[in-house]
Design a protein around this motif. Structure first.
Motif, PDB file in Angstrom:
ATOM      1  N   ASN A 139       2.613 -13.507 -10.255  1.00  0.00           N
ATOM      2  CA  ASN A 139       3.491 -12.859  -9.296  1.00  0.00           C
ATOM      3  C   ASN A 139       2.746 -11.835  -8.458  1.00  0.00           C
ATOM      4  N   ALA A 140       1.410 -11.814  -8.573  1.00  0.00           N
ATOM      5  CA  ALA A 140       0.619 -10.794  -7.892  1.00  0.00           C
ATOM      6  C   ALA A 140       0.337 -11.206  -6.452  1.00  0.00           C
ATOM      7  N   LYS A 141       0.538 -10.260  -5.555  1.00  0.00           N
ATOM      8  CA  LYS A 141       0.278 -10.480  -4.131  1.00  0.00           C
ATOM      9  C   LYS A 141      -0.873  -9.578  -3.712  1.00  0.00           C
ATOM     10  N   ALA A 142      -1.793 -10.112  -2.899  1.00  0.00           N
ATOM     11  CA  ALA A 142      -2.979  -9.345  -2.514  1.00  0.00           C
ATOM     12  C   ALA A 142      -3.226  -9.423  -1.017  1.00  0.00           C
ATOM     13  N   VAL A 143      -3.784  -8.337  -0.489  1.00  0.00           N
ATOM     14  CA  VAL A 143      -4.400  -8.328   0.826  1.00  0.00           C
ATOM     15  C   VAL A 143      -5.900  -8.206   0.584  1.00  0.00           C
ATOM     16  N   VAL A 144      -6.681  -9.067   1.235  1.00  0.00           N
ATOM     17  CA  VAL A 144      -8.116  -9.139   0.967  1.00  0.00           C
ATOM     18  C   VAL A 144      -8.904  -8.855   2.244  1.00  0.00           C
ATOM     19  N   PHE A 145      -9.865  -7.953   2.138  1.00  0.00           N
ATOM     20  CA  PHE A 145     -10.837  -7.675   3.195  1.00  0.00           C
ATOM     21  C   PHE A 145     -12.134  -8.347   2.752  1.00  0.00           C
ATOM     22  N   ALA A 146     -12.654  -9.285   3.560  1.00  0.00           N
ATOM     23  CA  ALA A 146     -13.772 -10.091   3.051  1.00  0.00           C
ATOM     24  C   ALA A 146     -14.650 -10.623   4.170  1.00  0.00           C
ATOM     25  N   TYR A 147     -15.923 -10.856   3.811  1.00  0.00           N
ATOM     26  CA  TYR A 147     -16.903 -11.457   4.715  1.00  0.00           C
ATOM     27  C   TYR A 147     -18.026 -12.013   3.856  1.00  0.00           C
ATOM     28  N   HIS A 148     -18.839 -12.894   4.438  1.00  0.00           N
ATOM     29  CA  HIS A 148     -20.071 -13.362   3.803  1.00  0.00           C
ATOM     30  C   HIS A 148     -19.762 -14.304   2.621  1.00  0.00           C
ATOM     31  N   ASN A 149     -20.829 -14.748   1.945  1.00  0.00           N
ATOM     32  CA  ASN A 149     -20.673 -15.654   0.811  1.00  0.00           C
ATOM     33  C   ASN A 149     -19.890 -15.030  -0.331  1.00  0.00           C
TER      34      ASN A 149
ATOM     35  N   LEU B 168      -7.796 -17.369  -5.729  1.00  0.00           N
ATOM     36  CA  LEU B 168      -6.915 -18.535  -5.631  1.00  0.00           C
ATOM     37  C   LEU B 168      -6.883 -19.297  -6.960  1.00  0.00           C
ATOM     38  N   ALA B 169      -8.044 -19.409  -7.610  1.00  0.00           N
ATOM     39  CA  ALA B 169      -8.099 -20.119  -8.885  1.00  0.00           C
ATOM     40  C   ALA B 169      -7.293 -19.410  -9.959  1.00  0.00           C
ATOM     41  N   LYS B 170      -7.156 -18.100  -9.845  1.00  0.00           N
ATOM     42  CA  LYS B 170      -6.367 -17.315 -10.796  1.00  0.00           C
ATOM     43  C   LYS B 170      -4.891 -17.226 -10.392  1.00  0.00           C
ATOM     44  N   GLY B 171      -4.532 -17.912  -9.307  1.00  0.00           N
ATOM     45  CA  GLY B 171      -3.130 -17.976  -8.927  1.00  0.00           C
ATOM     46  C   GLY B 171      -2.602 -16.777  -8.184  1.00  0.00           C
TER      47      GLY B 171
ATOM     48  N   ILE C 154       3.623  -6.036   3.943  1.00  0.00           N
ATOM     49  CA  ILE C 154       3.339  -6.994   2.868  1.00  0.00           C
ATOM     50  C   ILE C 154       3.614  -6.371   1.510  1.00  0.00           C
ATOM     51  N   ALA C 155       3.410  -5.059   1.380  1.00  0.00           N
ATOM     52  CA  ALA C 155       3.577  -4.328   0.114  1.00  0.00           C
ATOM     53  C   ALA C 155       2.785  -5.005  -1.009  1.00  0.00           C
ATOM     54  N   PRO C 156       1.455  -5.073  -0.869  1.00  0.00           N
ATOM     55  CA  PRO C 156       0.655  -5.840  -1.842  1.00  0.00           C
ATOM     56  C   PRO C 156       0.568  -5.142  -3.195  1.00  0.00           C
ATOM     57  N   ASP C 157       0.405  -5.961  -4.223  1.00  0.00           N
ATOM     58  CA  ASP C 157       0.081  -5.401  -5.537  1.00  0.00           C
ATOM     59  C   ASP C 157      -1.359  -4.911  -5.561  1.00  0.00           C
ATOM     60  N   PHE C 158      -2.239  -5.696  -4.949  1.00  0.00           N
ATOM     61  CA  PHE C 158      -3.665  -5.367  -4.948  1.00  0.00           C
ATOM     62  C   PHE C 158      -4.229  -5.420  -3.527  1.00  0.00           C
ATOM     63  N   ILE C 159      -5.216  -4.573  -3.282  1.00  0.00           N
ATOM     64  CA  ILE C 159      -6.093  -4.714  -2.128  1.00  0.00           C
ATOM     65  C   ILE C 159      -7.498  -4.918  -2.672  1.00  0.00           C
ATOM     66  N   PHE C 160      -8.158  -5.952  -2.175  1.00  0.00           N
ATOM     67  CA  PHE C 160      -9.538  -6.229  -2.576  1.00  0.00           C
ATOM     68  C   PHE C 160     -10.450  -6.177  -1.355  1.00  0.00           C
TER      69      PHE C 160
ATOM     70  N   LEU D 137      -4.513  -8.078 -13.978  1.00  0.00           N
ATOM     71  CA  LEU D 137      -3.188  -8.681 -13.877  1.00  0.00           C
ATOM     72  C   LEU D 137      -2.259  -8.215 -14.991  1.00  0.00           C
ATOM     73  N   SER D 138      -2.835  -7.954 -16.161  1.00  0.00           N
ATOM     74  CA  SER D 138      -2.015  -7.502 -17.289  1.00  0.00           C
ATOM     75  C   SER D 138      -1.858  -5.993 -17.341  1.00  0.00           C
ATOM     76  N   GLY D 139      -2.628  -5.299 -16.503  1.00  0.00           N
ATOM     77  CA  GLY D 139      -2.599  -3.838 -16.535  1.00  0.00           C
ATOM     78  C   GLY D 139      -3.428  -3.240 -17.649  1.00  0.00           C
ATOM     79  N   GLN D 140      -4.241  -4.080 -18.287  1.00  0.00           N
ATOM     80  CA  GLN D 140      -5.063  -3.615 -19.416  1.00  0.00           C
ATOM     81  C   GLN D 140      -6.509  -3.480 -18.973  1.00  0.00           C
ATOM     82  N   VAL D 141      -6.798  -2.453 -18.213  1.00  0.00           N
ATOM     83  CA  VAL D 141      -8.167  -2.181 -17.792  1.00  0.00           C
ATOM     84  C   VAL D 141      -8.611  -0.840 -18.351  1.00  0.00           C
ATOM     85  N   HIS D 142      -9.898  -0.738 -18.582  1.00  0.00           N
ATOM     86  CA  HIS D 142     -10.456   0.501 -19.147  1.00  0.00           C
ATOM     87  C   HIS D 142     -11.631   0.931 -18.265  1.00  0.00           C
TER      88      HIS D 142
END
Length: 303
Positions: free
Chosen positions: A5-15, A25-28, A79-85, A186-191
């Protein structure tokens, strides 16, 4: 492919941008918008296109000149994203934009932070003779590459690796870093681990003129410069006898060169660059303009 159910906005370039988007995308993850760059016509484009990937997958993509614009802020807010990458996007993102990510804003950086914060970290690492670098996923903050560390993957820099070759390893390391970190995000379990800036280093961007060879430097220093900017980067260059030369390919050598003056020489039909410590770099491909110069042609040019 899994879905979340996670929605993201992504800033990206290059390989790194291409592979990282594919990993999301592979992680859904639902990528609602990708912000990328227009290709610079003055730059050699040897890397994959984020815009082309987005077109293939039907992902909306835009190329604003300024990520601080009010229009972009409004678009991301809607968009109200969950994540920005941020994956090798070339501009700092403003803090007010980062706060729009409900579950965090994260950047993939091409070094083992806190080392080599800032611009073109792979080139700087090769230039300084590092034997290891890697990819780091970290929280984005007001200062560049200063947020807490989420995950890292290291890669070796072998003695003859060019920056281009290291960047290929780094692209894989970035993918691995993101793949390993996403379940926790995604699970909120980061350290997060502290990014101890006082133990690291910061470097700015590099200009083509920074590739000029100083033959009075040691052979290792000259060789590292070649490796750091070897094609498809602009290449290490120098001027001699009214000609500009660029090193295409080279190797460090222990060949005895006697008391030759620093600079280019032809010995036994081979091209060498003699350095300030009396050692030499064997030049396997020397370019003058768009074409390679043979040893005999060079002998005539230096006469």
């Amino acid at each position: 492919m899994t879905t979340t159910n996670a929605k993201a906005v992504v800033f990206a370039y290059h390989n790194v941008g291409v592979r990282s988007i594919q990993t999301l995308l592979a992680k859904g993850i639902d990528i609602a918008l990708v912000v990328t760059h227009e290709d610079n016509p003055a730059e050699t484009i040897w890397f994959e296109s984020v815009a082309a990937l987005c077109a293939e997958h039907g992902i909306p993509s835009i190329t604003p000149a300024d990520p601080k614009s009010e229009d972009l802020y409004a678009q991301v807010a809607a968009i109200a994203p969950d994540f920005i990458f941020s994956f090798y996007y070339r501009h700092m993102l403003p803090v007010n934009l980062l706060t729009l990510a409900k579950r965090g804003a994260y950047n993939l950086h091409g070094s083992l932070l806190p080392k080599y914060r800032g611009r073109v970290p792979v080139n700087w690492a090769v230039l300084h003779g590092e034997t290891e670098t890697g990819a780091t996923l970290h929280e984005m903050a007001a200062k560049p590459d200063a947020g807490a560390i989420i995950a890292q993957v290291a890669v070796p820099i072998l003695p003859d690796d060019t920056a281009y070759e290291v960047f290929g390893k780094l692209t894989v390391a970035a993918e691995q870093t993101l793949w390993q970190a996403l379940p926790g995000l995604l699970s909120g379990q980061v350290h997060p681990l502290p990014n101890q800036l006082e133990q690291g280093s910061y470097f700015g961007g590099r200009k083509p003129e920074d590739g000029r060879i100083d033959w009075s430097a040691s052979a290792q220093q000259v060789y590292n410069l070649h490796r750091a900017v070897a094609p498809p980067y602009p290449g290490a260059f120098f001027d001699q006898n009214g000609h500009r030369f660029v090193i295409g390919k080279a190797r460090l050598t222990d060949r005895e060169v006697g008391n030759l003056a620093i600079g280019l020489h032809v010995l036994d039909n081979m091209i060498f660059g003699v350095c300030g410590d009396g050692r030499a770099v064997k030049i396997l491909e020397l370019l003058s303009g768009p074409r390679a110069v043979t040893a005999q042609e060079l002998r005539d040019m230096l006469a």
